[in-house]
Design an enzyme around this catalytic site. Structure first.
Site, PDB file in Angstrom:
ATOM      1  N   SER A 185       0.849  -1.183   0.000  1.00  0.00           N
ATOM      2  CA  SER A 185       0.000   0.000   0.000  1.00  0.00           C
ATOM      3  C   SER A 185       0.889   1.239   0.000  1.00  0.00           C
ATOM      4  CB  SER A 185      -0.894  -0.004   1.246  1.00  0.00           C
ATOM      5  OG  SER A 185      -1.661   1.174   1.298  1.00  0.00           O
ATOM      6  N   GLY A 186       0.643   2.130  -0.955  1.00  0.00           N
ATOM      7  CA  GLY A 186       1.454   3.330  -1.062  1.00  0.00           C
ATOM      8  C   GLY A 186       2.597   3.207  -2.041  1.00  0.00           C
ATOM      9  N   THR A 190      -2.066   1.721  -8.020  1.00  0.00           N
ATOM     10  CA  THR A 190      -3.229   2.306  -8.695  1.00  0.00           C
ATOM     11  C   THR A 190      -2.802   3.251  -9.800  1.00  0.00           C
ATOM     12  OG1 THR A 190      -4.516   2.121  -6.656  1.00  0.00           O
ATOM     13  CG2 THR A 190      -5.332   3.636  -8.329  1.00  0.00           C
ATOM     14  N   ASN A 234      -0.651   5.329   2.914  1.00  0.00           N
ATOM     15  CA  ASN A 234      -1.004   5.838   1.588  1.00  0.00           C
ATOM     16  C   ASN A 234      -2.263   6.681   1.703  1.00  0.00           C
ATOM     17  OD1 ASN A 234      -1.319   6.308  -1.118  1.00  0.00           O
ATOM     18  ND2 ASN A 234      -1.824   4.198  -1.667  1.00  0.00           N
ATOM     19  N   SER A 237      -5.167   4.665  -0.865  1.00  0.00           N
ATOM     20  CA  SER A 237      -4.914   3.231  -0.873  1.00  0.00           C
ATOM     21  C   SER A 237      -6.137   2.476  -1.392  1.00  0.00           C
ATOM     22  CB  SER A 237      -4.575   2.752   0.541  1.00  0.00           C
ATOM     23  OG  SER A 237      -4.415   1.364   0.574  1.00  0.00           O
ATOM     24  N   SER A 238      -5.897   1.574  -2.348  1.00  0.00           N
ATOM     25  CA  SER A 238      -6.988   0.724  -2.850  1.00  0.00           C
ATOM     26  C   SER A 238      -7.270  -0.353  -1.820  1.00  0.00           C
ATOM     27  CB  SER A 238      -6.588   0.089  -4.184  1.00  0.00           C
ATOM     28  OG  SER A 238      -6.363   1.064  -5.165  1.00  0.00           O
ATOM     29  N   GLY A 460      -0.190  -6.270  -2.622  1.00  0.00           N
ATOM     30  CA  GLY A 460       1.011  -7.075  -2.492  1.00  0.00           C
ATOM     31  C   GLY A 460       1.059  -7.773  -1.139  1.00  0.00           C
ATOM     32  N   GLU A 462       1.576  -8.554   2.555  1.00  0.00           N
ATOM     33  CA  GLU A 462       1.450  -7.640   3.686  1.00  0.00           C
ATOM     34  C   GLU A 462       1.812  -8.339   4.990  1.00  0.00           C
ATOM     35  OE1 GLU A 462      -2.382  -5.849   3.909  1.00  0.00           O
ATOM     36  OE2 GLU A 462      -2.054  -4.508   2.211  1.00  0.00           O
TER      37      GLU A 462
END
Length: 1371
Positions: A185-186, A190, A234, A237-238, A460, A462
């Site tokens: 994330s970050g 996206t 992020n 973040s998605s 990804g 985590e």
């Protein structure tokens, strides 16, 4: 094991120990640098201080902070990995490094990211994208067009290069493609996925009115609004996975798209951690609460709602929620989602916010209640049309069905709050799915899908301090993706070696199937979780105990030592500890049936449709699987079938089948630091992500085989310096490379010869570079030795000669005659004084003469100016006097008129008073006045008659003169008729000579045709467009059709036939659009354009059109001329463009100065290097010569030729400079020399064609300055100042890009330091102008059509019979 095959060994669950590529245990000082582990920087560079031999227990190293002793086990020496030569650092592809290991990858990424400011790097088939946390000018449409059509590896790494490769393979192989974007994330997943889709939208325009590509791009803001949120890592973040299939037709244009989503984080709707936010859409709505269309939703600020204020700060720095809301609504409309649907969506979202504010109170004895007068409850029920009484009851109660009866049981506050939150999550999840379905419907257009490219934007690997069910599912998905990735890499390596006929006996790679089996196999973690969810009294603790009992023997499953509420899984990336709390609840995702019934009974149809009964459909699909998954287990009941884990497993299985049926392309996004600082590199964070995303696994697989791969031409060009004289055979370079390599590297296992490439083991390229550097260094030493010896010998001989002379004087062999010497000095002094006085006198006289003339000229100039001023004063004096007199006379007239009127009034009064007294006197006066008036009238009539008589006499005289002139003209006409008769007689005499002239003309035609045939063959060899006139056109004067049409226009004007003229003009304009006929347009403009008519000769003015005005066609003809010119330029550009980059950049015009660097890059577009089919600077010059000859042959005006040449030179300069900006391998000192040499060739061509006045060479100034920038020193402050002063045609972005991309070719060159780049940036910060990285190659200079009168006499034009224009008659 096959002798020449490809055998893979699979390590399940445990990796093989890394190899550091030592060919033997002993290490000498020949390898100076290596990497050692470091706690802070992960790896640290060190220099070997003493030779290491087998049996030594310590390795003496030199670090920056002093000497370090690295311990080594003598029995099993595990030595640190060696460091690559500096010349190999900063490569575009990590697999091109000679030593492939973790520290080399980490260091290469750091050099590119921090020093060169390059965020993209290839790692085999992976594109590694490091988030810069800064907007970069590398995503414009010009960049997209630059990458379009290029082979992967020809340009610098870029997300557009991956997208182009996917698009090209889809079109070439007719196979579906996938781009898999993953990362933390970050890390920028996206944004990368968005850029990939934007690339497809730009390069594959649909051409339809529906603008499907715009809708595909418009879906991103909507999905980000409802599926993205701010987290601690992020700001955007998605919180869900997304696979977007972009559909293409047979012409590979976008015809639609479809989205599939995975594992939406529903818990975020009801809970956010500190410094986090809920989904963006909630804050966007709250920011627009004051708008009229949102009044009925009863919204307020986001900090007033429980579901949006848990994280604390409700705003994001740099984000305007109100502006984002406008964009969201616009994209809703662009997708065809009307206002009614948007209103329903906003109602549901507002109802969720109000539901969160419904207060549930504790009523004691494990009871809870909700006040019926709760305002938020009333708004929720009003918006969604549900029964408030039923909702209040079933939020706080639960129905329990027993065998004989049904019991309604109250619930404590905690469980009631959970029921409320579960309802909110369920409503939002259904709304999310509904919006995605509507978007998919909007993206479907009529037409059959031929192929698709899928873009997977998925989370990804985590690992956090506290990992729960969401992290478990995410890591499970990454395990499946990693397995698919490993097998794909293995397959590509196999195909490469088989294609090159390379024997490869063994390769092993890590296979994570045991981890996948641990999760999804029978009696695995998910199976046990679903089983525990069947029991009403099942708890997280009881499920965890089952895991301990069943999976304790699995080596990949561990029980934490200090905790009984967690379990540990050894994933492919790292060990992860999961807390079991909440697993059962999140897997069940339970919502009480009573609340579902209430929602289903809603009067709001949009909401009621969410909770309708759905028939369970089994997923059936066709595809190629990676590996058979666990045997299918039929679910025991409905509850098990609908568990979150089971749904996720099914959707993941479908995703893997889709990916396996496509050709995948991988993008791994890396987060360089946790503070979101631009271009800051935290090695520990980066290496953690590299280990997790499969990059290092790719490196490890590549390192076990032959990672460095060179074509024979590249090897010959780079290492020809190592060849012996008898080995350098230019006819067979392939055989020469084999002979040289067998001599240089004795071990044949360290390299293999393929059909088109040479394959090297790890470290062998570094060894060859060392040999090459030693050879160059030895050559330098020899040159220095001879130069210094020559210099010392010369100095020695001078000293020896001086010593011998001194010895001769001392020994008396030479005597000094002092008197003669002194006399000679005196004579020299006086003679030199005399000479200097003479020179002084001459110079003085010349200076006085120059001063006199100069002062005289200045005085005359001053006098002339004074005279002009004096004359101006005199003119002003007289003008002012005349104006003053004029004003005075005007004022005097006005005063006299006033006085006269006043006196008349007084006289009238006086006359009235004396009327009766002087009546007789008045009558006498009146009679006398009347007599005078009559006399005056007679005189006036007499004068008028005299004037009329004089006028009639003049008219009679004029008529007589006209009669005389008419008689004269009649006589002249008779003379002309007689002359014409004489000419007819002479022409009849010459008819007998015409056959002889025709024979001579045919002979000339044959000679001309032979010459044109030879020129045609030469032009075909130059591969130029053939626009020269052919056949009978050769015999015509240039522009003959134009002259014929122009004479037809004049004839129509002579006949005064308006219908014929209009018809002819319309036909001419329609026909000219199909052919290039600039001469006709200029002829017509000469008689209708005011600017051209000013330049007409008297004869041309006499022949102007007499009866019609064609000015209304002026603009049409002007536009037509510009259109023809641009069409001609486009044709030339299309022919010239393929030769520009190979000829100006890639071809080495300076022999002996190779700018090729030891990259060993593996181009994945299968573009085989062919030496015979390459373009050179000669190809460009030859093509320009063909253009020039064609334009001259067609009679094109010289002014237009100069403008066309200038446009072509601009295209050459802009295209070359744009490629330099996007190709790091072209930014070197030697390449700058090659470019300047090529520019000089083009300048010589301009001189040869006498086109210097076209200013075409000025268009190459930016390219020339870029080449100079590559060659100049780049180290001191003076260098920085010189760069800013001389690079005036380059903007600051381009200068910094070239400096960052500068790549040394040899170890003798130095890299550009970051401090120097910052110094140049500081000097350029005040420079104004464009900030675009790329030049616009489509730019057109303004064209002007110069008027050049034709020397061709129209009456002498002959129309060849072969044109079949018999309907034309000469008059």
């Amino acid at each position: 094991m096959h002798e020449h095959g490809f055998v893979g060994t699979v390590h399940r669950g445990k990796r093989k120990a890394p190899c550091h590529y030592y060919s033997r245990v002993n290490i000498s000082l020949g390898y100076l640098l290596m990497w050692i582990p470091d706690a802070e920087h992960v790896w640290k560079s060190a220099e070997i201080m003493r030779d290491f031999h087998f049996g030594d227990n310590v390795l003496e190293l030199l670090l920056e902070d002093g000497t370090h002793y690295y311990p080594v086990d003598p029995s099993k020496p595990q030595l640190p990995p060696l460091r690559n030569p500096d010349i190999l650092v900063g490569e575009n592809d990590l697999t091109a490094l000679s030593y492939l290991h973790e520290p080399a990858v980490l260091h290469n990424l750091r050099v590119r990211f921090v020093e060169s400011r390059i965020i993209y790097t290839y790692c085999g088939i992976i594109l590694v994208a490091v988030n810069p946390y800064k907007q970069l000018p590398i995503y414009g449409d010009a960049i997209i067009h630059a990458y379009s059509g290029q082979n992967m590896g020809d340009m610098d790494p870029h997300i557009f290069a991956v997208a182009e490769e996917a698009y090209k393979q889809m079109a070439r192989n007719h196979k579906n493609q996938s781009i898999i974007v993953s990362g933390e994330s970050g890390a920028g997943k996206t944004v990368s996925a968005r850029y990939a889709m934007r690339y497809f939208a730009v390069v594959s325009k649909s051409g339809s009115k529906t603008r499907v590509e715009d809708k595909v791009l418009a879906s991103n803001p909507v999905t980000e609004a409802i599926g993205n949120a701010k987290t601690t890592r992020n700001d955007n973040s998605s919180r869900f996975g997304k696979y977007t299939e972009i559909s293409f037709d047979r012409k590979y244009r976008i015809i639609g798209a479809n989205m599939r989503t995975y594992l939406l984080e529903k818990s975020r709707v009801v809970f956010q951690a500190d410094n986090e936010r809920n989904y963006h859409i909630f804050y966007q709505m709250c920011s627009c609460a004051h708008l009229p269309e949102f009044k009925n939703l009863r919204l307020c600020d986001a900090d007033k709602f429980r579901y949006t204020c848990m994280g604390g700060d409700i705003t994001i720095e740099g984000i305007d929620d109100k502006k984002d809301m406008d964009e969201t609504r616009q994209t809703f409309s662009l997708l065809g989602l009307k206002e009614d649907f948007q209103s329903d969506v906003f109602k549901v979202l507002a109802a969720i916010l109000h539901l969160g504010n419904v207060e549930i109170r504790n009523s004691g004895d494990d009871k809870s209640s909700v006040s019926p007068s709760d305002p938020h409850l009333a708004v929720f029920c009003e918006l969604l049309g549900v029964n408030a009484e039923g909702l209040v009851r079933w939020l706080c109660h639960r129905r329990i069905v027993l065998v004989a009866e049904t019991v309604v049981k109250p619930m404590p506050k905690k469980r009631a709050v959970n029921a409320r939150d579960a309802l909110a999550k369920q409503i939002y999840a259904h709304l999310f799915d509904c919006i995605i379905n509507r978007i998919n419907t909007a993206l479907k257009v009529p037409g059959k899908q031929h192929a698709f490219i899928g873009v997977l934007d998925i989370y990804g690997f985590e690992t956090f301090d506290i990992n729960s069910f969401e992290q478990f599912c995410i890591n499970y998905a990454n395990e499946k993706l990693q397995q698919q990735f490993n097998l794909h890499v293995f397959k590509l390596e196999q195909e490469e070696y088989m294609k090159e006929d390379i024997p490869w006996t063994l390769i092993d790679f890590y296979d994570n199937q045991p981890v996948i089996d641990l999760i999804e196999a029978k009696m695995g973690i998910l199976d046990l979780l679903d089983e525990e969810c069947l029991f009403p009294q099942g708890t997280d603790q009881s499920w965890l105990q089952k895991l301990y009992n069943y999976l304790d023997a699995n080596p990949l499953f561990e029980k934490p030592r200090l905790s009984n509420e967690a379990f540990v899984i050894q994933h492919f990336a790292d060990k992860v500890e999961y807390q079991c709390k909440g697993f059962l609840e999140k897997n069940r995702d339970a919502l009480y049936e009573e609340l579902v019934d209430i929602m289903r009974a809603s009067k709001f149809p949009f909401l009621a449709s969410f909770f309708q009964e759905e028939e369970q459909s089994t997923v059936t699909s066709k595809g190629v699987k990676v590996r058979p998954a666990r045997p299918g287990v039929k679910p025991a009941n409905k509850q098990l079938r609908t568990s979150v884990g089971d749904k996720f497993r099914s959707s993941l299985s479908l995703l893997m089948e889709t990916l396996n049926a496509t050709t995948p392309h991988y993008v791994r996004c890396i987060k360089p630091n946790d503070e979101k600082l631009p271009f800051e590199y935290d090695s520990s964070r980066v290496v953690q992500q590299l280990r997790a995303c499969g990059v290092l696994e790719t490196i490890r697989i590549s390192a076990q085989s032959y990672p460095s791969r060179w074509t024979y031409i590249e090897f010959y060009s780079r290492y020809s310096i190592l060849m012996l004289y008898q080995e350098a055979d230019l006819n067979d370079k392939k055989q020469t490379c084999k002979i040289v390599l067998q001599r240089l590297i004795q071990d044949p296992n360290q390299y293999k010869f393929g059909r088109t490439k040479i394959f090297f083991r790890a470290g062998q390229v570094a060894y060859l570079e060392k040999l090459r550097l030693d050879r160059l260094r030895g050559a330098c030493i020899i040159i220095q030795k001879h130069v210094r010896g020559w210099s010392q010998r010369r100095k020695y001989l001078r000293m020896r000669e001086a010593a011998i002379i001194l010895q001769q004087y001392i020994r008396g062999k030479r005597t000094v005659r002092l008197e003669q010497a002194w006399a000679a000095v005196v004579i020299q002094r006086h003679f030199r004084g005399y000479r200097m006085r003479q020179i002084y006198q001459v110079v003085r006289l010349a200076s006085i003469t120059i001063q006199a003339f100069t002062r005289g000229w200045i005085a005359r100039k001053r006098y002339k100016k004074m005279m002009e001023e004096q004359k101006a004063l005199v003119l002003q004096k007289y003008a002012r006097a005349w104006l003053a007199r004029r004003r005075f006379q005007t004022m005097r007239r006005l005063v006299l008129n006033v006085q006269l009127s006043y006196r008349v009034q007084k006289l009238r009064k006086k006359i009235e008073e004396q009327f009766f007294a002087a009546c007789s006197v008045t009558q006498v006066v009146d009679e006398s006045i009347l007599g005078r008036i009559a006399e005056n009238n007679i005189e006036i009539q007499r004068q008028d008659h005299e004037k009329e008589v004089e006028t009639l006499k003049g008219e009679i005289k004029r008529l007589k003169e006209e009669r005389v002139s008419l008689h004269r003209k009649i006589e002249e006409g008779g003379q002309v008729n007689s002359d014409l008769q004489e000419q007819v007689i002479q022409l009849t005499k010459h008819v007998k000579v015409i056959p002889e002239l025709r024979r001579d003309l045919n002979n000339l035609q044959n000679q001309r045709n032979n010459m044109d045939r030879k020129m045609k063959q030469q032009s075909e060899q130059a591969r130029g467009i053939d626009l020269r006139p052919k056949g009978v056109v050769v015999n015509m004067i240039p522009g003959l059709p134009a002259y014929i049409l122009f004479m037809c226009v004049r004839h129509a004007d002579y006949l005064n036939d308006e219908v014929k003229l209009k018809s002819l003009m319309n036909a001419i304009i329609s026909a000219v659009k199909k052919v290039i006929m600039v001469r006709l347009i200029i002829c017509l403009l000469a008689f209708i354009c005011t600017e051209f008519m000013k330049q007409n000769t008297p004869r041309q003015k006499k022949n102007c059109l007499q009866n019609f005005d064609l000015s209304e066609h002026r603009q049409i003809l002007s536009d037509l001329a510009i259109h023809i010119y641009h069409q001609f330029i486009t044709v030339m550009e299309k022919s010239l463009t393929p030769a520009i980059v190979p000829g100006m950049l890639e071809h080495e015009s300076l022999q002996g100065i190779s700018s090729m660097k030891p990259t060993g890059f593996r181009k994945r577009s299968n573009s085989i290097y062919e030496d015979s089919d390459t373009h050179t600077i000669s190809s460009i010059i030859q093509q320009l010569s063909v253009f020039h000859f064609t334009m001259t042959q067609h009679g094109m005006e010289q002014g237009l030729i100069k403008q066309a040449v200038k446009q072509m030179f601009f295209l050459v300069g802009a295209t070359t400079l744009n490629n330099i900006m996007l190709r790091k391998d072209m930014c070197s000192c030697r390449k700058g020399m090659q470019i300047r040499c090529n520019i000089s060739y083009l300048e010589e061509w301009l001189k040869e064609k006498d086109l210097q006045s076209s200013n075409a060479i000025d268009t190459l100034r930016p390219l020339s300055q870029a080449a100079w920038l590559l060659q100049v020193n780049k180290s001191t402050d003076e260098d920085a100042k010189e760069i800013t002063e001389k690079c005036t045609e380059l903007n600051s972005v381009q200068i910094v890009k070239i400096l960052n991309s500068y790549t040394p070719i040899d170890d003798f060159e130095k890299r550009v330091t970051s401090s120097f780049v910052r110094k140049v940036q500081s000097l350029l910060q005040d420079r104004e102008g464009s900030t675009q990285l790329m030049l616009d190659t489509d730019y057109r200079f303004q064209v002007t059509f110069p008027f050049s009168p034709s020397s061709q006499a129209l009456e002498l034009i002959q129309v060849p019979n072969s044109l079949h224009l018999g309907f034309l008659t000469r008059i």
